[in-house]
Design a protein around this motif. Structure first.
Motif, PDB file in Angstrom:
ATOM      1  N   GLY A 123       0.794  -1.236   0.069  1.00  0.00           N
ATOM      2  CA  GLY A 123      -0.079  -0.107  -0.178  1.00  0.00           C
ATOM      3  C   GLY A 123       0.907   1.163   0.015  1.00  0.00           C
ATOM      4  O   GLY A 123       0.355   2.308  -0.623  1.00  0.00           O
ATOM      5  N   GLU A 124       1.989   1.158   0.528  1.00  0.00           N
ATOM      6  CA  GLU A 124       2.913   2.456   0.635  1.00  0.00           C
ATOM      7  C   GLU A 124       3.532   2.505  -0.876  1.00  0.00           C
ATOM      8  O   GLU A 124       3.684   3.935  -0.944  1.00  0.00           O
ATOM      9  CB  GLU A 124       3.836   2.259   1.770  1.00  0.00           C
ATOM     10  N   LEU A 182       1.816   2.001  -3.484  1.00  0.00           N
ATOM     11  CA  LEU A 182       0.898   2.315  -4.284  1.00  0.00           C
ATOM     12  C   LEU A 182       0.713   3.913  -4.058  1.00  0.00           C
ATOM     13  O   LEU A 182       0.559   4.611  -4.757  1.00  0.00           O
ATOM     14  CB  LEU A 182      -0.134   1.337  -4.304  1.00  0.00           C
ATOM     15  N   SER A 183       0.749   4.186  -2.809  1.00  0.00           N
ATOM     16  CA  SER A 183       0.365   5.627  -2.620  1.00  0.00           C
ATOM     17  C   SER A 183       1.393   6.582  -3.093  1.00  0.00           C
ATOM     18  O   SER A 183       1.046   7.455  -3.626  1.00  0.00           O
ATOM     19  CB  SER A 183       0.382   5.671  -0.978  1.00  0.00           C
ATOM     20  N   SER A 197      -5.038   5.603  -2.504  1.00  0.00           N
ATOM     21  CA  SER A 197      -4.884   4.694  -1.203  1.00  0.00           C
ATOM     22  C   SER A 197      -6.235   4.623  -0.443  1.00  0.00           C
ATOM     23  O   SER A 197      -6.855   3.667   0.083  1.00  0.00           O
ATOM     24  CB  SER A 197      -3.557   4.769  -0.615  1.00  0.00           C
ATOM     25  N   ASP A 198      -6.578   6.013  -0.049  1.00  0.00           N
ATOM     26  CA  ASP A 198      -7.452   6.339   0.628  1.00  0.00           C
ATOM     27  C   ASP A 198      -8.971   5.801   0.123  1.00  0.00           C
ATOM     28  O   ASP A 198      -9.816   5.137   0.821  1.00  0.00           O
ATOM     29  CB  ASP A 198      -7.804   7.699   0.915  1.00  0.00           C
ATOM     30  N   CYS A 208      -4.024  -1.837   5.224  1.00  0.00           N
ATOM     31  CA  CYS A 208      -2.768  -0.966   5.017  1.00  0.00           C
ATOM     32  C   CYS A 208      -2.901  -0.496   3.239  1.00  0.00           C
ATOM     33  O   CYS A 208      -1.988  -0.163   2.873  1.00  0.00           O
ATOM     34  CB  CYS A 208      -1.798  -1.974   5.090  1.00  0.00           C
ATOM     35  N   ALA A 209      -3.885  -1.036   2.723  1.00  0.00           N
ATOM     36  CA  ALA A 209      -4.185  -0.513   1.485  1.00  0.00           C
ATOM     37  C   ALA A 209      -3.252  -1.434   0.290  1.00  0.00           C
ATOM     38  O   ALA A 209      -3.030  -1.067  -0.809  1.00  0.00           O
ATOM     39  CB  ALA A 209      -4.046   1.035   1.005  1.00  0.00           C
TER      40      ALA A 209
END
Length: 222
Positions: A34-35, A37-38, A46-47, A107-108
């Motif tokens: 997720g980090e 991708l963000s 991500s949100d 954590c996306a």
């Protein structure tokens, strides 16, 4: 290195097309942090992924049964798809443009099995050059009522979530106030190919990373 979210085999880290990921040499699945991708697509993406995933069930990779709040499938005993970063299980399934992906609602992170990878590639080829308005829309029927409580509801007083209309009391988290624009599909600037990291016009450095970046930028990058 982390365990595969589907078969728990140790994955190997790769980095192509500007999008780091881990790949399973056994079942062919891929995992995107997720980090990462963000950083590549922005925090808003991500949100939006996390909001979409919350409350959605997971799917057993063994028998395709829906899973909710269980670490393993009660029907066939297979381990539920599990986040290799935080251990969240089962991973909720989110659908975007017909592509089903597992998303960790904590954590996306995003997981794709080989079948989902093929879906992703087909969606990218089908929709990349077509005009498409990906803003949330609602399908208005003859009888207009709240999806949850079924009370009559004028659209102008409602909220939209996943193409459905809700009253203020029943509206899920992440829903948006209704507007006339949400009841019809109109061409938008999304018809052009997004110049996001990992994609260069006419060059596919990494088909999977490029297609995933394109998909999420299209669907969630509002």
């Amino acid at each position: 290195m982390s365990a595969c979210p589907f078969c728990q085999t140790t994955m190997r880290s790769t980095f192509l097309g500007g999008l780091p990921r881990e790949e399973c040499g056994d079942c062919g699945a891929v995992w995107f942090e997720g980090e990462a991708l963000s950083k590549v697509m922005g925090g808003s993406v991500s949100d939006a992924l996390v909001r979409r995933a919350k409350g959605h069930p997971g799917i057993c990779k063994g028998c395709k049964a829906k899973l909710q709040y269980v670490p393993s499938c009660p029907d066939c005993g297979a381990q539920a798809p599990t986040c290799p970063s935080c251990g969240h299980a089962p991973l909720p399934v989110v659908e975007a443009l017909g592509v089903a992906v597992e998303v960790c609602s904590d954590c996306a992170g995003v997981a794709l099995d080989p079948g989902e990878l093929q879906q992703l590639q087909r969606a990218a080829e089908t929709y990349r050059n077509e005009p498409l308005d990906v803003r949330p829309k609602v399908r208005l029927g003859v009888v207009q009522a709240c999806t949850e409580c079924k009370r009559g509801l004028k659209p102008k007083y409602g909220f939209v979530w996943e193409e459905r209309l809700y009253c203020g009391s029943c509206a899920p988290d992440g829903s948006v106030p209704f507007s006339e624009e949400l009841a019809k599909a109109t061409p938008s600037e999304a018809s052009s190919v997004p110049q996001t990291p990992g994609y260069k016009a006419g060059i596919r450095e990494d088909a999977t990373g490029s297609a995933l970046t394109w998909l999420f930028s299209r669907v969630f990058g509002r």
